[in-house]
Design an enzyme around this catalytic site. Structure first.
Site, PDB file in Angstrom:
ATOM      1  N   GLU A  20       0.902  -1.165   0.036  1.00  0.00           N
ATOM      2  CA  GLU A  20       0.051  -0.075  -0.178  1.00  0.00           C
ATOM      3  C   GLU A  20       0.829   1.247  -0.085  1.00  0.00           C
ATOM      4  O   GLU A  20       1.095   1.968   0.925  1.00  0.00           O
ATOM      5  CB  GLU A  20      -1.051   0.005   1.262  1.00  0.00           C
ATOM      6  CG  GLU A  20      -1.610   1.322   1.178  1.00  0.00           C
ATOM      7  CD  GLU A  20      -2.782   1.507   2.508  1.00  0.00           C
ATOM      8  OE1 GLU A  20      -3.522   2.316   2.543  1.00  0.00           O
ATOM      9  OE2 GLU A  20      -2.505   0.707   3.383  1.00  0.00           O
ATOM     10  N   LYS A  78      -2.931  -1.926  -2.632  1.00  0.00           N
ATOM     11  CA  LYS A  78      -3.830  -1.510  -2.096  1.00  0.00           C
ATOM     12  C   LYS A  78      -3.535   0.310  -2.503  1.00  0.00           C
ATOM     13  O   LYS A  78      -2.383   0.590  -1.866  1.00  0.00           O
ATOM     14  CB  LYS A  78      -4.073  -1.633  -0.618  1.00  0.00           C
ATOM     15  CG  LYS A  78      -4.995  -0.380  -0.175  1.00  0.00           C
ATOM     16  CD  LYS A  78      -5.453  -1.003   1.382  1.00  0.00           C
ATOM     17  CE  LYS A  78      -6.568   0.318   1.975  1.00  0.00           C
ATOM     18  NZ  LYS A  78      -7.074  -0.391   3.155  1.00  0.00           N
TER      19      LYS A  78
END
Length: 297
Positions: A176, A213
């Site tokens: 992420e 993500k």
């Protein structure tokens, strides 16, 4: 080796991932939004106890199941806690929800327009403990503030360095590198994220796969090459501060991405709701995020 049933769900399941991994820095804001002020606790342990009560209520609510919620990202204390008398990861999988663990230890100060993750010297031990508890994967967050190519390259290289370590421990990493939605160079940041994530994906050995993500991009479908990449299991989107309706609308324009929302999922929940009100509010959020996640496939 990863659980094949969990892997199949993450590869091809319809739904989204709930982010229930607020850490020490974000917990007071999450509790305040839930209607619990800072005067309700006198210590960090009491604060974490209150957020665990909120998470218990979420994961045991009738509407929280694998029918629409594919997975849930947990804070370490939540992974170690119980709900309905069972370890949380066990309870989640019994309800059809794949458990993940947030493993990063916070962010360094801004350098070269990015915030790298702090060192994780105990990562192997944490992965081993998570695997014992039935956790499928991990999540780790870093932040990008400016379109500084050197900084973004280093940020994403660090993410993939830890991802390789996590894969070696038998877990699936969610990478992420969040782009700050308030960045004045967001579109350029998005393009650099795409370039350097692709560069790192292409260096992964055969058989090694990750999840991504990412912040919802300024340009719709910018991340389509990542959705289609053979070393990517799933691309999920963070809400990044958007209210749920706006996050859903933006997500629906990015084919193949599914949600991994936190604030946008929890924004209507309040501590003083009775159980029926609570589940109705949660169900409404789950249904709308589910629809945004499956309408763009």
């Amino acid at each position: 080796m990863t659980d094949p049933k969990m892997m199949a769900q993450m590869v091809g399941g319809a739904g989204f991932i709930a982010a229930l991994d607020q850490s020490g820095g974000s917990t007071p804001k999450a509790l305040a939004a839930y209607g619990v002020g800072e005067d309700a606790w006198g210590s960090e342990d009491e604060m974490f106890g209150l957020i665990h009560q909120m998470r218990q209520r979420i994961v045991t609510a009738p509407s929280f199941s694998g029918k629409k919620v594919l997975g849930a990202i947990l804070f370490e204390k939540t992974m170690d806690g119980d709900a309905d008398g069972k370890p949380v990861p066990q309870l989640l999988w019994e309800r059809g929800v794949v458990p993940f663990l947030k493993v990063d230890k916070g962010l360094e100060d801004v350098t070269a327009g990015v915030q790298m993750m702090k060192p994780m010297p105990k990562l192997d031990g944490m992965c081993a403990r998570a695997k014992e508890k039935g956790v499928f994967g991990t999540k780790m967050r870093s932040v990008i503030h400016e379109a500084n190519e050197e900084g973004i390259a280093a940020n994403i290289d660090q993410q993939f360095m830890f991802a390789r370590q996590i894969i070696a421990n038998g877990l699936v990493p969610i990478v992420e590198p969040e782009v700050n939605l308030k960045s004045e160079s967001r579109a350029d940041c998005d393009a650099l994220v795409l370039r350097h994530v692709l560069r790192n994906l292409d260096k992964l050995p055969d058989g090694e796969r990750v999840m991504l993500k990412l912040s919802l991009p300024v340009e719709d479908d910018l991340y389509a090459p990542l959705v289609a990449h053979p070393r990517v299991i799933r691309v999920v989107a963070l809400s990044g501060g958007y209210e749920r309706d706006e996050a859903n609308a933006k997500l629906s324009k990015n084919r193949g991405m599914i949600a991994s929302f936190s604030r946008a999922l929890l924004q209507d929940l309040r501590a003083d709701m009775d159980d029926a009100q609570f589940d109705a509010a949660l169900s409404g959020a789950i249904n709308s995020i589910y629809e945004a996640s499956v309408c763009n496939g």
